[in-house]
Motif scaffolding. Structure first.
Motif, short mmCIF file in Angstrom:
data_model
loop_
_atom_site.label_atom_id
_atom_site.label_comp_id
_atom_site.label_asym_id
_atom_site.label_seq_id
_atom_site.Cartn_x
_atom_site.Cartn_y
_atom_site.Cartn_z
N TRP A 115 0.84 -1.20 0.00
CA TRP A 115 0.00 0.00 0.00
C TRP A 115 0.87 1.25 0.00
O TRP A 115 0.63 2.19 -0.76
CB TRP A 115 -0.91 0.00 1.23
N ILE A 154 0.90 4.10 -2.94
CA ILE A 154 0.58 5.50 -2.64
C ILE A 154 1.76 6.39 -3.02
O ILE A 154 1.56 7.48 -3.59
CB ILE A 154 0.21 5.67 -1.15
N ASN A 193 1.53 9.34 -5.87
CA ASN A 193 1.73 10.73 -5.45
C ASN A 193 3.03 11.33 -5.98
O ASN A 193 3.34 12.47 -5.65
CB ASN A 193 1.68 10.84 -3.93
#
Length: 61
Positions: free
Chosen positions: A52, A56, A60
């Motif tokens: 995860w 992310i 980003n």
């Protein structure tokens, strides 16, 4: 089944054995389910958190 081997005289006695069983279940015993695939539940959780975080971070960037 595991808790049928003993008669507990208090909730505290039961809690001690339950806490030990949960540690074994989550950290020592491997599981064959779809998500665990032979890992322990704790290792599945750790690996999932890392995946995860990587996802992310990539999204980003």
């Amino acid at each position: 089944m595991a808790f049928r081997r003993r008669i507990y005289l208090s909730i505290e006695e039961l809690q001690v054995d339950l806490d030990a069983w949960i540690v074994t279940y989550n950290n020592d015993r491997t599981h064959q389910g779809k998500m665990c695939c032979g890992r322990t539940p704790m290792q599945t959780l750790i690996d999932g958190k890392e995946a995860w975080h990587d996802k992310i971070t990539t999204l980003n960037s």
